[in-house]
Design a protein around this motif. Structure first.
Motif, mmCIF file in Angstrom:
data_model
loop_
_atom_site.group_PDB
_atom_site.id
_atom_site.type_symbol
_atom_site.label_atom_id
_atom_site.label_comp_id
_atom_site.label_asym_id
_atom_site.label_seq_id
_atom_site.Cartn_x
_atom_site.Cartn_y
_atom_site.Cartn_z
ATOM 1 N N PRO A 175 -91.856 -34.790 -22.276
ATOM 2 C CA PRO A 175 -92.431 -36.318 -21.869
ATOM 3 C C PRO A 175 -94.020 -36.748 -21.823
ATOM 4 O O PRO A 175 -94.753 -35.464 -21.865
ATOM 5 N N ALA A 176 -93.934 -37.672 -21.550
ATOM 6 C CA ALA A 176 -95.352 -38.620 -22.260
ATOM 7 C C ALA A 176 -95.805 -38.421 -20.341
ATOM 8 O O ALA A 176 -95.420 -38.789 -19.301
ATOM 9 N N ILE A 177 -96.617 -37.270 -20.281
ATOM 10 C CA ILE A 177 -97.484 -36.521 -18.463
ATOM 11 C C ILE A 177 -98.466 -37.794 -18.688
ATOM 12 O O ILE A 177 -99.126 -37.115 -19.252
ATOM 13 N N ALA A 178 -98.710 -38.276 -17.290
ATOM 14 C CA ALA A 178 -100.090 -39.121 -17.543
ATOM 15 C C ALA A 178 -100.051 -39.351 -15.669
ATOM 16 O O ALA A 178 -99.541 -40.392 -15.246
ATOM 17 N N PRO A 179 -101.455 -38.332 -15.204
ATOM 18 C CA PRO A 179 -101.688 -38.467 -14.680
ATOM 19 C C PRO A 179 -102.542 -39.723 -14.085
ATOM 20 O O PRO A 179 -102.695 -40.242 -12.534
ATOM 21 N N LEU A 180 -103.410 -39.414 -14.492
ATOM 22 C CA LEU A 180 -104.150 -41.250 -14.808
ATOM 23 C C LEU A 180 -105.657 -40.386 -13.634
ATOM 24 O O LEU A 180 -105.648 -41.410 -12.532
ATOM 25 N N TYR A 181 -105.721 -39.444 -13.818
ATOM 26 C CA TYR A 181 -106.904 -38.723 -12.901
ATOM 27 C C TYR A 181 -108.070 -39.486 -12.889
ATOM 28 O O TYR A 181 -108.034 -40.539 -13.933
ATOM 29 N N LEU A 182 -108.523 -40.050 -11.916
ATOM 30 C CA LEU A 182 -110.239 -40.644 -11.188
ATOM 31 C C LEU A 182 -110.021 -42.107 -11.817
ATOM 32 O O LEU A 182 -110.866 -42.763 -12.079
ATOM 33 N N SER A 183 -108.213 -43.013 -11.380
ATOM 34 C CA SER A 183 -108.223 -44.361 -11.808
ATOM 35 C C SER A 183 -108.891 -44.891 -10.945
ATOM 36 O O SER A 183 -108.657 -46.147 -10.495
ATOM 37 N N HIS A 201 -98.989 -19.651 -21.898
ATOM 38 C CA HIS A 201 -98.337 -18.461 -22.281
ATOM 39 C C HIS A 201 -97.373 -19.734 -23.041
ATOM 40 O O HIS A 201 -96.668 -20.326 -22.338
ATOM 41 N N PRO A 202 -96.394 -19.101 -23.944
ATOM 42 C CA PRO A 202 -96.027 -20.376 -24.943
ATOM 43 C C PRO A 202 -94.546 -19.586 -24.563
ATOM 44 O O PRO A 202 -93.861 -20.303 -25.180
ATOM 45 N N SER A 203 -93.928 -18.774 -24.039
ATOM 46 C CA SER A 203 -92.572 -18.784 -23.274
ATOM 47 C C SER A 203 -92.737 -18.573 -21.798
ATOM 48 O O SER A 203 -91.326 -18.932 -21.615
ATOM 49 N N ILE A 204 -93.763 -18.176 -20.972
ATOM 50 C CA ILE A 204 -93.285 -18.730 -19.694
ATOM 51 C C ILE A 204 -93.716 -19.989 -19.008
ATOM 52 O O ILE A 204 -93.559 -19.870 -18.134
ATOM 53 N N THR A 205 -93.891 -20.499 -19.928
ATOM 54 C CA THR A 205 -94.833 -22.052 -19.256
ATOM 55 C C THR A 205 -94.485 -22.895 -20.452
ATOM 56 O O THR A 205 -93.663 -22.625 -21.802
ATOM 57 N N TRP A 206 -94.196 -24.377 -20.075
ATOM 58 C CA TRP A 206 -93.663 -25.301 -21.167
ATOM 59 C C TRP A 206 -94.884 -26.150 -21.946
ATOM 60 O O TRP A 206 -94.299 -27.180 -22.687
ATOM 61 N N ASN A 207 -95.476 -25.125 -21.978
ATOM 62 C CA ASN A 207 -97.059 -26.148 -23.099
ATOM 63 C C ASN A 207 -96.551 -27.729 -22.866
ATOM 64 O O ASN A 207 -97.133 -28.272 -23.897
ATOM 65 N N TYR A 208 -96.874 -28.161 -22.119
ATOM 66 C CA TYR A 208 -97.078 -29.876 -21.345
ATOM 67 C C TYR A 208 -98.346 -29.400 -21.797
ATOM 68 O O TYR A 208 -98.944 -28.649 -20.869
ATOM 69 N N LYS A 209 -99.271 -30.934 -21.950
ATOM 70 C CA LYS A 209 -100.452 -31.095 -21.925
ATOM 71 C C LYS A 209 -100.119 -33.141 -21.682
ATOM 72 O O LYS A 209 -99.393 -33.386 -21.460
ATOM 73 N N THR A 210 -101.784 -33.238 -20.892
ATOM 74 C CA THR A 210 -101.060 -34.263 -20.312
ATOM 75 C C THR A 210 -101.345 -35.832 -21.648
ATOM 76 O O THR A 210 -102.468 -35.432 -22.734
ATOM 77 N N ALA A 211 -101.258 -37.282 -21.539
ATOM 78 C CA ALA A 211 -101.553 -37.873 -22.669
ATOM 79 C C ALA A 211 -103.160 -37.996 -22.424
ATOM 80 O O ALA A 211 -103.289 -37.869 -21.371
ATOM 81 N N PRO A 212 -103.571 -38.427 -23.578
ATOM 82 C CA PRO A 212 -105.152 -38.538 -23.396
ATOM 83 C C PRO A 212 -105.371 -39.906 -22.673
ATOM 84 O O PRO A 212 -104.226 -41.050 -22.947
ATOM 85 N N GLU A 213 -106.424 -39.976 -21.797
ATOM 86 C CA GLU A 213 -106.518 -41.290 -21.120
ATOM 87 C C GLU A 213 -108.075 -41.217 -20.570
ATOM 88 O O GLU A 213 -108.880 -40.384 -20.538
ATOM 89 N N ALA A 214 -108.586 -42.054 -20.754
ATOM 90 C CA ALA A 214 -109.854 -43.056 -20.653
ATOM 91 C C ALA A 214 -110.583 -42.698 -19.356
ATOM 92 O O ALA A 214 -111.937 -41.818 -19.984
#
Length: 559
Positions: free
Chosen positions: A414-422, A62-75
């Motif tokens: 901010p840059a959000i980098a969870p590094l999933y499956l690393s 939702h454009p106003s009820i969330t911060w609309n964050y996305k993670t950085a692309p990760e290999a």
């Protein structure tokens, strides 16, 4: 016309009205002794989809009820930007989450103390889990009976759910009646919801609404905190308050007589620390921010559960799909309006399970099983035909990422980098979890109703194919924690001590999910409630001791 400047003074200034902030606002203002100010960048929790349990499906982006964050692309996640929902507004993520209430394994919390967070063991924390909840299904000494958050069972699940439970037992999982009051091994059970009748029981509804009329509590929405203000140098550096900007551009300076508490969450809290010059000097230099307090752990240690879903076409038994479209959906809406029941009271899943991959010595795969299937296997819109979905995640991921500001311009995310499956263990556990889900669907009680696997489908047969599917399609399950971790040594990455005080500066604490040193195996909201309840007790106890010391000092040195 230039912006005006306003100044406000309070004893405790809480930044962020999410789960933890709402708890703190209630508990710190309850005795009437302290003036408490709660500041929220988002708005009031008025959107109707917040309060309809199944409405969470319409809120995640939702454009106003969330911060609309996305993670950085990760290999390791196929170079995708992954939606990373964080609630914005009263109740925070407790107003947009999937309503699932799951306490952690005792060993999860005991590991915090073993890692240097003195006093943070499960035995000490258990009373605060109970304090936060009202378990609506009878009296149980292991459950809370008069807490602000209402916890209940899913009502009238579709018929396919009973067959899934039987299939789990055939696979060797124990059926547990109450997963929040039982020692956990490999098991299957019905999820419990933070729901009160027909409505979501968010932290705002449970904690903030009853306290909102207190004269010593002020709640300010649509007010964005831009930085923490401080004075002094070196070890005497002290936080004095926060500076904010209103929606009209006015600057608001808030002074804290006692403390500033950051409860802005796993993204917002480290972001605000860094914007204020508190963090890793290298990160701050790159963002063009002058270092005020060097604290290298800020923003690191990001952990999250990475979920991947299996979907199946179902026949001959009722699922939620056929009740979610056309005339059937109209009947469900009427059922909800008239009786407060039906599929609009469902949450992100109905059945849960803990399973063992065999890679470690305790359950390490959690399932979120929904009596419906989503288009393309991604949570959102239900398919038209009957279906079933199994969400799978590794319970204790080894992968560690980070959240860091990239500019002094607060309008930049901010840059959000969870590094999933690393981590190799994370990859192998994900593959094993998908295979366990397939085995569950083949058990005698469920197999007669399964037409076939639609996502990823039988072509994804090898380990490599399953891992590639997970990389291409996995997502957050909204459990991000750890970016201001609690610990004994800031040189080793700790940001706060066991009393949740930020190292290197006085009168500043972090109280939210970002302080978790390691994430809980299970869903995280119940634990954030616990953290805030326990922290409120800490603050009130310290304030009481300070008052007592002051009174004794006054007796020794009368005016």
């Amino acid at each position: 016309m230039s912006a005006t400047r306003e100044e406000i003074v309070a004893d405790y200034v809480i930044v962020g009205a999410g789960t933890a902030g709402c708890v703190l606002a209630n508990r710190l203002s309850a005795n009437g002794k302290y003036k408490v100010m709660l500041i929220e960048a988002g708005g009031p929790d008025r959107h109707p989809m917040i309060h309809i349990p199944a409405g969470f499906l319409r809120l995640l982006d939702h454009p106003s009820i969330t911060w609309n964050y996305k993670t950085a692309p990760e290999a390791q996640a196929s170079d995708r930007e992954i939606l990373f929902p964080r609630g914005r507004g009263l109740g925070g993520s407790s107003s947009i989450n999937g309503l699932l209430y799951v306490r952690p394994f005792a060993a999860d919390i005991d590991a915090w103390e073993a890692g240097g967070a003195v006093g943070w063991n499960f035995a000490n924390c258990l009373p605060y889990y109970s304090r936060s909840e009202t378990w609506q299904d009878g009296s149980d000494p292991r459950r809370g009976s008069d807490g602000p958050i209402q916890v209940t069972r899913v009502s009238s699940p579709p018929a396919v759910c009973a067959e899934v439970i039987k299939a789990g037992q055939e696979l060797g999982l124990d059926m547990i009646d109450d997963p929040n009051a039982t020692t956990r091994g490999p098991s299957i059970w019905y999820y419990q919801q933070t729901r009160h009748g027909r409505v979501r029981s968010s932290a705002a509804r449970g904690y903030l609404w009853p306290a909102a009329s207190r004269p010593n509590l002020s709640v300010h929405t649509d007010l964005h905190v831009t930085r923490v203000t401080m004075e002094g140098e070196g070890a005497s550096r002290t936080v004095t308050g926060v500076e904010c900007q209103s929606a009209t551009g006015d600057v608001v300076a808030v002074k804290a007589r006692r403390e500033v508490i950051l409860s802005a969450g796993v993204i917002g809290t480290p972001r605000l620390l860094e914007m204020s010059g508190i963090g890793d000097p290298g990160v701050l230099d790159n963002a063009g921010i002058r270092t005020q307090v060097a604290l290298p752990g800020v923003g690191n240690n990001l952990q999250d559960h990475y979920v991947t879903r299996l979907c199946f076409r179902i026949k001959g038994i009722a699922t939620a799909n056929e009740r979610s479209h056309g005339a059937a959906l109209a009947r469900e809406v009427a059922k909800y309006v008239v009786a407060g029941g039906g599929i609009l009271t469902y949450s992100a899943a109905v059945i849960g399970a803990f399973a063992s991959s065999g890679l470690v010595d305790r359950p390490d795969v959690q399932f979120v099983i929904a009596p419906g299937s989503f288009k393309e296997g991604r949570i959102g819109e239900l398919e038209n035909e009957p279906g079933l979905s199994f969400g799978v995640w590794q319970m204790r991921p080894e992968s560690r990422g980070h959240v860091h500001v990239v500019s002094s311009d607060r309008s930049q995310a901010p840059a959000i980098a969870p590094l999933y499956l690393s981590s190799e263990l994370d990859r192998q556990t994900t593959i094993a979890g998908l295979r366990i889900g397939r085995a569950l669907a083949k058990q005698p009680s469920l197999a007669p109703y399964v037409v076939g696997e639609t996502v990823p489908g039988p072509q994804a047969d090898s380990d490599d194919a399953l891992l590639q599917y997970a990389r291409d399609n996995g997502s957050t399950v909204y459990h991000g924690v750890g970016t201001c971790r609690m610990g004994a040594d800031p040189a080793e990455g700790a940001v706060v001590d066991a009393e949740l005080r930020v190292y290197g500066i006085q009168r500043l604490r972090v109280i939210d999910g970002s302080i978790m040193p390691t994430m809980t195996s299970t869903n995280t909201n119940a634990t954030v409630l616990m953290i805030a309840e326990r922290a409120a007790d800490m603050l009130l106890s310290e304030a009481q001791h300070a008052l007592g010391d002051g009174a004794r000092e006054g007796a020794r040195h009368p005016a």
